[in-house]
Structure formats: structure tokens, C-alpha cells
Write an enzyme that holds these catalytic residues in place. Structure first.
Site, short mmCIF file in Angstrom:
data_model
loop_
_atom_site.label_atom_id
_atom_site.label_comp_id
_atom_site.label_asym_id
_atom_site.label_seq_id
_atom_site.Cartn_x
_atom_site.Cartn_y
_atom_site.Cartn_z
N GLU A 1 0.82 -1.21 0.00
CA GLU A 1 0.00 0.00 0.00
C GLU A 1 0.86 1.27 0.00
O GLU A 1 0.34 2.37 -0.13
CB GLU A 1 -0.95 -0.02 1.21
CG GLU A 1 -0.31 0.03 2.59
CD GLU A 1 0.15 -1.35 3.10
OE1 GLU A 1 0.61 -2.19 2.28
OE2 GLU A 1 0.08 -1.56 4.33
N CYS B 1 16.27 -6.75 -0.06
CA CYS B 1 16.42 -7.98 0.72
C CYS B 1 17.76 -8.64 0.43
O CYS B 1 18.19 -9.53 1.15
CB CYS B 1 15.29 -8.94 0.41
SG CYS B 1 15.36 -9.51 -1.28
N GLU C 1 17.20 -7.14 11.25
CA GLU C 1 17.15 -6.63 9.88
C GLU C 1 16.77 -5.15 9.98
O GLU C 1 15.66 -4.82 10.39
CB GLU C 1 16.11 -7.37 9.04
CG GLU C 1 16.09 -6.86 7.62
CD GLU C 1 14.97 -7.41 6.74
OE1 GLU C 1 13.84 -7.54 7.23
OE2 GLU C 1 15.25 -7.68 5.57
P1 NAD Z 1 5.88 -6.13 5.08
O1 NAD Z 1 6.00 -7.49 5.62
O2 NAD Z 1 5.56 -5.02 6.00
O3 NAD Z 1 4.72 -6.10 3.95
C1 NAD Z 1 4.67 -7.03 2.90
C2 NAD Z 1 3.23 -7.19 2.45
O4 NAD Z 1 2.47 -7.73 3.53
C3 NAD Z 1 2.56 -5.90 2.05
O5 NAD Z 1 1.75 -6.12 0.93
C4 NAD Z 1 1.74 -5.52 3.27
O6 NAD Z 1 0.57 -4.80 2.96
C5 NAD Z 1 1.40 -6.86 3.88
N1 NAD Z 1 1.32 -6.86 5.35
C6 NAD Z 1 2.03 -6.07 6.21
N2 NAD Z 1 1.72 -6.37 7.48
C7 NAD Z 1 0.80 -7.37 7.43
C8 NAD Z 1 0.10 -8.10 8.43
N3 NAD Z 1 0.27 -7.88 9.73
N4 NAD Z 1 -0.78 -9.04 8.03
C9 NAD Z 1 -0.97 -9.29 6.73
N5 NAD Z 1 -0.34 -8.62 5.74
C10 NAD Z 1 0.55 -7.67 6.07
O7 NAD Z 1 7.22 -5.84 4.24
P2 NAD Z 1 7.68 -4.48 3.57
O8 NAD Z 1 8.08 -3.52 4.63
O9 NAD Z 1 6.69 -4.04 2.55
O10 NAD Z 1 8.97 -4.98 2.77
C11 NAD Z 1 10.24 -5.10 3.34
C12 NAD Z 1 10.49 -6.51 3.83
O11 NAD Z 1 10.36 -7.42 2.74
C13 NAD Z 1 11.91 -6.70 4.36
O12 NAD Z 1 11.85 -7.51 5.50
C14 NAD Z 1 12.62 -7.42 3.22
O13 NAD Z 1 13.72 -8.20 3.60
C15 NAD Z 1 11.52 -8.27 2.69
N6 NAD Z 1 11.79 -8.67 1.33
C16 NAD Z 1 12.19 -9.95 1.13
C17 NAD Z 1 12.50 -10.38 -0.14
C18 NAD Z 1 12.93 -11.78 -0.38
O14 NAD Z 1 13.02 -12.16 -1.54
N7 NAD Z 1 13.19 -12.59 0.62
C19 NAD Z 1 12.38 -9.50 -1.23
C20 NAD Z 1 11.96 -8.19 -0.99
C21 NAD Z 1 11.66 -7.79 0.31
#
Ligand code: NAD
Length: 495
Positions: A175, A280, A380
Site C-alpha cells: 500500500e 532484501c 534486519e
Molecule cells: P511487510 O512485511 O511489511 O509487507 C509485505 C506485504 O504484507 C505488504 O503487501 C503488506 O501490505 C502486507 N502486510 C504487512 N503487514 C501485514 C500483516 N500484519 N498481516 C498481513 N499482511 C501484512 O514488508 P515491507 O516492509 O513491505 O517490505 C520489506 C520486507 O520485505 C523486508 O523484511 C525485506 O527483507 C523483505 N523482502 C524480502 C524479499 C525476499 O526475496 N526474501 C524480497 C523483498 C523484500
């Protein structure tokens, strides 16, 4: 002010429920809003996708491939437009945004080869006059839930392969920067994808939970932080779905005494501070095997002096962080590092950005003499903070990396092929670079980490992606030949 709407059934799909603010991270100003889907909105979109599956599953491979080629041409021709949209909402510099579009394009190109990737096997005469063959079929409606840090590339890790394999998709992007996903959906429609095959719902936890619980959704690909990945995996699998949930990371770069230290310093700075550390696969820990630490730290610090932090639309190297909250969280880690006794060689809180003072700025930080109990090491951070841990031996370095709860990416810098080979064998990490700091696999290999960096057993894109989005059937067939008739109650065996 822009308003970002869902995209379903081949067109924008507005709702009038909850919404969220969008920001320009380089100015700190609200730039628009995004509609948030309720559970009933998600249900309506899943049903649109289910209706589309009834015909898309039967589309010929030629038809699916034609759409994918047309989509590839559109994204390629408009790559700068897509990059600009990413920079406006995420903040990363334009060249970096263009890089993520390129990596996404590579997966679209892989999906253009779906006829080969989805091909089964055939064995003639497994028994006399009997043939056996394997086919892989699409699952149905699949969901993709993506993070803020790669608003185009991460959706493109999954969507082209899922669609090319004959599934229909509901994507829930972050979002925080939702526009890239909606643009991709519109371009897919323009490329000739039938209405309802690829849909985008925006929103937060409510939309995610509705997808996880929906009985029609067959599979979920998630990328985000580790706690949410674990939650998504547990809730999705409990609901009977196939789930791959990619989580967070803490990537170590081991520098051996024989390494080219200029190459290693360039790599540490590029991989530590590119995209403001919001990757990531960013390097967040340099493990310096003595006696290289003093020289390496000096070389890294001197390169950092040349990093220009500022508005990604200007010719800067590093943009702002994605939100004010996240910037404050990362700055809090810098404060905690100082408090814990790490040596702040460069403190990013002192930065003077080339941009609006109200932007979400934090300059690059370099910590030396970090120890494994400090929060800058254990957590992280997902920001421009690079920690140097000094160790005495290769063995100590490997033990440190393997003790980490994450296992996404790692790199080793050395001129010793034997040492590199030993490292790739011993280290408990999914993606390994040898003198390469960000070893993101090409589209035809699969992307994924170990341990708390991935829940589920299938990595993204490449052959594993095709596997994830299809299920297998094996057919054993005999065409009628009267001479082989007759009842036989024994268990079928070869004859
Ligand atoms: P996030 O976990 O906050 O959000 C990811 C998705 O989950 C979003 O679409 C968000 O709306 C949703 N979300 C958030 N909180 C939620 C909840 N409590 N319940 C259900 N859905 C929820 O992650 P972010 O801040 O958007 O992205 C950064 C993170 O993603 C970092 O930890 C990074 O390492 C990770 N990441 C990992 C990879 C990989 O390939 N392993 C790649 C890119 C990013």
C-alpha cells in the site's frame, strides 16, 4: 492528487471504503491516496478471477505466449515511465528503478518460453503397448502479496509465470507504492490478456487475510518481512493452500585476507547503500577476516564520502527512505549502535541531502567493531547502515554467518578458488556470490533463501516458479489391441 484504484475484470475498479495516503518520500508530502479493499471487495475480485480461469486454463500455449510477448514489448517500450512511477512513490533513484524494471522484464521473457518450461515427459512402452506421460496443469486463482521495496520487480517474479502457466491472479501490492502494479495490470490488458486473468486489489492486512482465507484461492506467493511471511505461511497452509513466503534478510559479505580490497570496498558500498539499503539482498554486514579490517574500513569510508543522498529524480546516488516512520526506525538503530559501543565511522544522521528538507532522509552509516549481540547486528534494519564485524579466521566467519537466523544471500570476496568453493559448500544460505555482492539469480534460475528468509519449499521464478504454479498428472494409456484383452486382478507391473 492521484487516486490509485483496484484493477479487476480488465479495468479500474474503484471502491468507496477505506483508503490510505501516498507520499512522495523525497518531499515528505502526501501525493495521493490508494483505495483499500474490504473482505467483500476481495471476494468479488477473486470471483472475477475464478470466472476468467474457466476459459484461460484452456487457452492454447500459442495464445498465452503471444500475450506474453506483447506484454514484454509494452513494458520494454515504457520502462522509463514505469521507473519514474516507482521513484515517485518509493524514493529510489531513477537508475535503480530502471534496474528493477530490467530484472522484472527478464522474468517476463522467461515466461515467453512457457511452452518449453511447462512441457511434461513421455515414456513409450512402459509395459507392452502401454505409454506413460506427465502433464502439468494450472492451479486456478492464485494470490501474490508483495512488499514496498520492489513495487514492479517482485510482482513480476510471480505474475508472468502464473499467468503463462494458465492461472488467473489477484495481486495485493504494498500500500506504500501501489501505482506500478496497477500500471502493469493495465498494460497486460492492452497486450491482449483476457479480462479478469490479472487483477490487482490494494489494501492492508484486511485484504491479505481475505485472500489467505478465501476458499477459491489455491496458492499464495508472499514476499515481505519475516514475521508477516511466517504468519502468511501458517494461515495460508492452514486454509489448505500452497504457500511460498519469502521473508527478511541479514546478508553477510565475508572478505578474506587475499581479497582485492578495492573490489571488496566498491562492492560493500554499492550493495550496502544502493536503494538506501532497502533491498532484501543488500549487504548489511561485512565480515572482515584479519588483518584486512583497518584497510577495508578506510577504503569503504573514503568511498562513502562520494555518495550523494538526495531526490531520486536528480542525479543523486541514494534516495530517501520510504516513510518517515521507517526513517525514524532506522535512525533509532544508528543511535542504538552508538549506545552499544560500535564505532560510527560515518554517521548518516548528519547528512545534508540534495532535496526538500521535509523528505525522509538518512545518509549512509558505517559501523566498525560491531559484535554479534548488538541490535545493529541481530536485527534486519532495512536501511543504509553497514556494520563491520572483525574475525580472526575463515572458520569464525562461516560460523558467524551460519549462526544467523536469516539465510537469504551472502558473498565471499577472495582470490582463492578453493576457499570460495569451500564457502559455497559450507554456508547455510540460499544465494551465494563469489566476488559478486548481490547474487540475485537470473530469471531462469530460482530466487529464494534458507531459514527465516523463506517459509515453504519452493523458490521464486525459474523452474521452481513453474512448478509452484502447476500441479502434475501422470497418464498411463493403452490403445485398444484385442490381443491384450482379459481380466487380471494382480497389481499392474511391467511386462
Ligand atoms: P511487510 O512485511 O511489511 O509487507 C509485505 C506485504 O504484507 C505488504 O503487501 C503488506 O501490505 C502486507 N502486510 C504487512 N503487514 C501485514 C500483516 N500484519 N498481516 C498481513 N499482511 C501484512 O514488508 P515491507 O516492509 O513491505 O517490505 C520489506 C520486507 O520485505 C523486508 O523484511 C525485506 O527483507 C523483505 N523482502 C524480502 C524479499 C525476499 O526475496 N526474501 C524480497 C523483498 C523484500
Amino acid at each position: 492528487m492521484k487516486r490509485v484504484q483496484h484493477f479487476a475484470g480488465g479495468k479500474p475498479w474503484p471502491t468507496d471504503g477505506r483508503s490510505g495516503d501516498l507520499y512522495d518520500p523525497a518531499t515528505g508530502q502526501v501525493s495521493g491516496s490508494v483505495d483499500f479493499a474490504s473482505a467483500s471487495d476481495v471476494d468479488a475480485v477473486v470471483r472475477i478471477a475464478a470466472d476468467a480461469f474457466a476459459t484461460w486454463r484452456d487457452a492454447s500455449l500459442a495464445r498465452r505466449t503471444q500475450v506474453m510477448f506483447a506484454f514484454r514489448e509494452l513494458v520494454n517500450a515504457r520502462r522509463e515511465q514505469l521507473a519514474a512511477v516507482i521513484t515517485d512513490e518509493h524514493g529510489k533513484v531513477l537508475s535503480d528503478a530502471a534496474g528493477e524494471v530490467q530484472r522484472g522484464l527478464e522474468v517476463i521473457e522467461y515466461a515467453c518460453g512457457i511452452p518449453a518450461a511447462q512441457r511434461g515427459g513421455f515414456s513409450e512402452n512402459v509395459s507392452t503397448g502401454v505409454d506413460s506421460y506427465a502433464i502439468r496443469q494450472p492451479l486456478g486463482v492464485v494470490a501474490v502479496i508483495s512488499p514496498f521495496n520492489f513495487p514492479a520487480m517482485v510482482p513480476l517474479w510471480f505474475v508472468p509465470i502464473a499467468v503463462a502457466a494458465g492461472n488467473t491472479v489477484v495481486l495485493k501490492p504494498s500500500e506504500k507504492d501501489p501505482s506500478a502494479a496497477t500500471l502493469l495490470a493495465a498494460w497486460f490488458a492492452e497486450a491482449g490478456l483476457p479480462d479478469g486473468v490479472f487483477n490487482v486489489v490494494h489494501g492492508d492486512k484486511e485484504a491479505v487475510d481475505a485472500l489467505l482465507d478465501h476458499p477459491v484461492v489455491q496458492a499464495v506467493s508472499f514476499v515481505g518481512s519475516t514475521p508477516v511471511a511466517k504468519y502468511v505461511y501458517e494461515r495460508g497452509t492452514a486454509a489448505g493452500k500452497r504457500v511460498q513466503a519469502l521473508g527478511g534478510a541479514k546478508n553477510h559479505m565475508v572478505v578474506l585476507p587475499d581479497a582485492d580490497l578495492d573490489l571488496a570496498a566498491d562492492a560493500a558500498v554499492s550493495a550496502g547503500f544502493g536503494s538506501a539499503g532497502e533491498r532484501c539482498m543488500a549487504i548489511s554486514v561485512v565480515v572482515a577476516v584479519e588483518p584486512v579490517a583497518d584497510t577495508l574500513v578506510e577504503k569503504i569510508a573514503s568511498r562513502m564520502a562520494g555518495i550523494r543522498t538526495g531526490d531520486g529524480r536528480r542525479s543523486c546516488d541514494m534516495g530517501p527512505l520510504v516513510t518517515a516512520v521507517h526513517r525514524d526506525k532506522v535512525a533509532g538503530y544508528v543511535a542504538a549502535g552508538v549506545q552499544a559501543g560500535a564505532v560510527a565511522v560515518v554517521d548518516g544522521r548528519d547528512v545534508t541531502p540534495d532535496g526538500d528538507p521535509a523528505g525522509f532522509w538518512l545518509g549512509p552509516t558505517l559501523f566498525d567493531r560491531v559484535t554479534p549481540e548488538m541490535s545493529v547486528y541481530t536485527d534486519e534494519i532495512f536501511g543504509p547502515v553497514l556494520s563491520v564485524v572483525r574475525v580472526r579466521t575463515y572458520e569464525e566467519a562461516v560460523a558467524l554467518v551460519n549462526a544467523c537466523r536469516y539465510g537469504n544471500g551472502t558473498a565471499i570476496f577472495t582470490n582463492d578458488g578453493g576457499a570460495a568453493r569451500r564457502y559455497q559448500h559450507e554456508v547455510e544460505v540460499g544465494m551465494i556470490g563469489v566476488n559478486v555482492p548481490i547474487p540475485v539469480p537470473m530469471a531462469y534460475y530460482s530466487f529464494g533463501g534458507w531459514k527465516a528468509s523463506l517459509f515453504g519449499d519452493t523458490h521464486a521464478h525459474g523452474a521452481e516458479g513453474v512448478h509452484f504454479y502447476t500441479r502434475a498428472k501422470v497418464v498411463t494409456s493403452r490403445w485398444l489391441d484385442p490381443s491384450h484383452g482379459g481380466v487380471n486382478l494382480g497389481f499392474p507391473t511391467q511386462s
